[in-house]
Design a protein around this motif. Structure first.
Motif, PDB file in Angstrom:
ATOM      1  N   ALA A 161       0.837  -1.202   0.000  1.00  0.00           N
ATOM      2  CA  ALA A 161       0.000   0.000   0.000  1.00  0.00           C
ATOM      3  C   ALA A 161       0.871   1.250   0.000  1.00  0.00           C
ATOM      4  O   ALA A 161       0.585   2.215  -0.717  1.00  0.00           O
ATOM      5  N   LEU A 162       1.943   1.247   0.788  1.00  0.00           N
ATOM      6  CA  LEU A 162       2.861   2.387   0.822  1.00  0.00           C
ATOM      7  C   LEU A 162       3.513   2.602  -0.536  1.00  0.00           C
ATOM      8  O   LEU A 162       3.642   3.742  -1.001  1.00  0.00           O
ATOM      9  N   LEU A 163       3.894   1.529  -1.184  1.00  0.00           N
ATOM     10  CA  LEU A 163       4.490   1.633  -2.516  1.00  0.00           C
ATOM     11  C   LEU A 163       3.511   2.239  -3.510  1.00  0.00           C
ATOM     12  O   LEU A 163       3.878   3.125  -4.294  1.00  0.00           O
ATOM     13  N   PHE A 164       2.257   1.816  -3.487  1.00  0.00           N
ATOM     14  CA  PHE A 164       1.256   2.381  -4.390  1.00  0.00           C
ATOM     15  C   PHE A 164       1.010   3.859  -4.100  1.00  0.00           C
ATOM     16  O   PHE A 164       0.841   4.661  -5.020  1.00  0.00           O
ATOM     17  N   ILE A 165       0.999   4.244  -2.826  1.00  0.00           N
ATOM     18  CA  ILE A 165       0.804   5.651  -2.473  1.00  0.00           C
ATOM     19  C   ILE A 165       1.958   6.497  -2.987  1.00  0.00           C
ATOM     20  O   ILE A 165       1.748   7.573  -3.574  1.00  0.00           O
ATOM     21  N   LEU A 166       3.177   6.032  -2.785  1.00  0.00           N
ATOM     22  CA  LEU A 166       4.346   6.782  -3.264  1.00  0.00           C
ATOM     23  C   LEU A 166       4.377   6.873  -4.784  1.00  0.00           C
ATOM     24  O   LEU A 166       4.700   7.920  -5.345  1.00  0.00           O
ATOM     25  N   MET A 167       4.016   5.784  -5.456  1.00  0.00           N
ATOM     26  CA  MET A 167       4.015   5.790  -6.919  1.00  0.00           C
ATOM     27  C   MET A 167       2.919   6.713  -7.457  1.00  0.00           C
ATOM     28  O   MET A 167       3.133   7.423  -8.442  1.00  0.00           O
ATOM     29  N   SER A 168       1.757   6.732  -6.833  1.00  0.00           N
ATOM     30  CA  SER A 168       0.671   7.580  -7.322  1.00  0.00           C
ATOM     31  C   SER A 168       1.020   9.054  -7.140  1.00  0.00           C
ATOM     32  O   SER A 168       0.677   9.887  -7.978  1.00  0.00           O
ATOM     33  N   ASP A 169       1.724   9.389  -6.064  1.00  0.00           N
ATOM     34  CA  ASP A 169       2.161  10.771  -5.853  1.00  0.00           C
ATOM     35  C   ASP A 169       3.134  11.198  -6.951  1.00  0.00           C
ATOM     36  O   ASP A 169       3.005  12.269  -7.537  1.00  0.00           O
ATOM     37  N   ARG A 170       4.070  10.329  -7.254  1.00  0.00           N
ATOM     38  CA  ARG A 170       5.067  10.651  -8.285  1.00  0.00           C
ATOM     39  C   ARG A 170       4.412  10.728  -9.667  1.00  0.00           C
ATOM     40  O   ARG A 170       4.731  11.614 -10.460  1.00  0.00           O
ATOM     41  N   LEU A 171       3.494   9.815  -9.959  1.00  0.00           N
ATOM     42  CA  LEU A 171       2.807   9.841 -11.249  1.00  0.00           C
ATOM     43  C   LEU A 171       1.904  11.067 -11.368  1.00  0.00           C
ATOM     44  O   LEU A 171       1.756  11.640 -12.446  1.00  0.00           O
ATOM     45  N   GLY A 172       1.301  11.474 -10.252  1.00  0.00           N
ATOM     46  CA  GLY A 172       0.460  12.676 -10.263  1.00  0.00           C
ATOM     47  C   GLY A 172       1.265  13.919 -10.571  1.00  0.00           C
ATOM     48  O   GLY A 172       0.828  14.789 -11.331  1.00  0.00           O
ATOM     49  N   ARG A 173       2.466  14.023  -9.976  1.00  0.00           N
ATOM     50  CA  ARG A 173       3.316  15.182 -10.267  1.00  0.00           C
ATOM     51  C   ARG A 173       3.802  15.159 -11.721  1.00  0.00           C
ATOM     52  O   ARG A 173       3.885  16.197 -12.363  1.00  0.00           O
ATOM     53  N   ALA A 174       4.097  13.980 -12.246  1.00  0.00           N
ATOM     54  CA  ALA A 174       4.539  13.874 -13.638  1.00  0.00           C
ATOM     55  C   ALA A 174       3.402  14.250 -14.585  1.00  0.00           C
ATOM     56  O   ALA A 174       3.618  14.956 -15.582  1.00  0.00           O
ATOM     57  N   ALA A 175       2.184  13.815 -14.288  1.00  0.00           N
ATOM     58  CA  ALA A 175       1.044  14.155 -15.139  1.00  0.00           C
ATOM     59  C   ALA A 175       0.770  15.655 -15.097  1.00  0.00           C
ATOM     60  O   ALA A 175       0.453  16.264 -16.124  1.00  0.00           O
ATOM     61  N   GLU A 176       0.933  16.258 -13.917  1.00  0.00           N
ATOM     62  CA  GLU A 176       0.733  17.698 -13.801  1.00  0.00           C
ATOM     63  C   GLU A 176       1.782  18.461 -14.613  1.00  0.00           C
ATOM     64  O   GLU A 176       1.454  19.446 -15.288  1.00  0.00           O
ATOM     65  N   ALA A 177       3.014  17.992 -14.605  1.00  0.00           N
ATOM     66  CA  ALA A 177       4.077  18.636 -15.384  1.00  0.00           C
ATOM     67  C   ALA A 177       3.804  18.539 -16.881  1.00  0.00           C
ATOM     68  O   ALA A 177       4.046  19.476 -17.630  1.00  0.00           O
ATOM     69  N   VAL A 178       3.276  17.399 -17.300  1.00  0.00           N
ATOM     70  CA  VAL A 178       2.976  17.205 -18.727  1.00  0.00           C
ATOM     71  C   VAL A 178       1.809  18.116 -19.139  1.00  0.00           C
ATOM     72  O   VAL A 178       1.834  18.714 -20.210  1.00  0.00           O
ATOM     73  N   MET A 179       0.822  18.224 -18.283  1.00  0.00           N
ATOM     74  CA  MET A 179      -0.352  19.028 -18.627  1.00  0.00           C
ATOM     75  C   MET A 179      -0.042  20.523 -18.638  1.00  0.00           C
ATOM     76  O   MET A 179      -0.667  21.275 -19.393  1.00  0.00           O
ATOM     77  N   THR A 180       0.897  20.988 -17.842  1.00  0.00           N
ATOM     78  CA  THR A 180       1.225  22.423 -17.794  1.00  0.00           C
ATOM     79  C   THR A 180       2.344  22.799 -18.748  1.00  0.00           C
ATOM     80  O   THR A 180       2.678  23.976 -18.837  1.00  0.00           O
TER      81      THR A 180
END
Length: 50
Positions: A27-46
Motif C-alpha cells: 500500500a505504501l508503494l502504491f501511495i508513493l508511486m501515485s504521488d510521483r505519477l500525479g506530479r509527472a502528469a501535472e508537469a505534462v499538462m502544464t
C-alpha cells in the motif's frame, strides 16, 4: 468438494504479521508511486504546446 480446492491438513500456516507487513508495504508503494505519477502528469499538462 473438488479435490483441487481442498487445503492440505499438514500445510504450514502463514504468519499474520508477515502478511500484514507485506500488505502495508505494498500500500505504501502504491501511495508513493501515485504521488510521483500525479506530479509527472501535472508537469505534462502544464507544459507549453510546441
Amino acid at each position: 468438494m473438488d479435490p483441487m480446492f481442498a487445503i492440505p491438513k499438514d500445510r504450514k500456516r502463514s504468519s499474520v504479521l508477515r502478511l500484514c507487513l507485506v500488505m502495508g508495504m505494498t500500500a505504501l508503494l502504491f501511495i508513493l508511486m501515485s504521488d510521483r505519477l500525479g506530479r509527472a502528469a501535472e508537469a505534462v499538462m502544464t507544459a507549453p504546446n510546441l
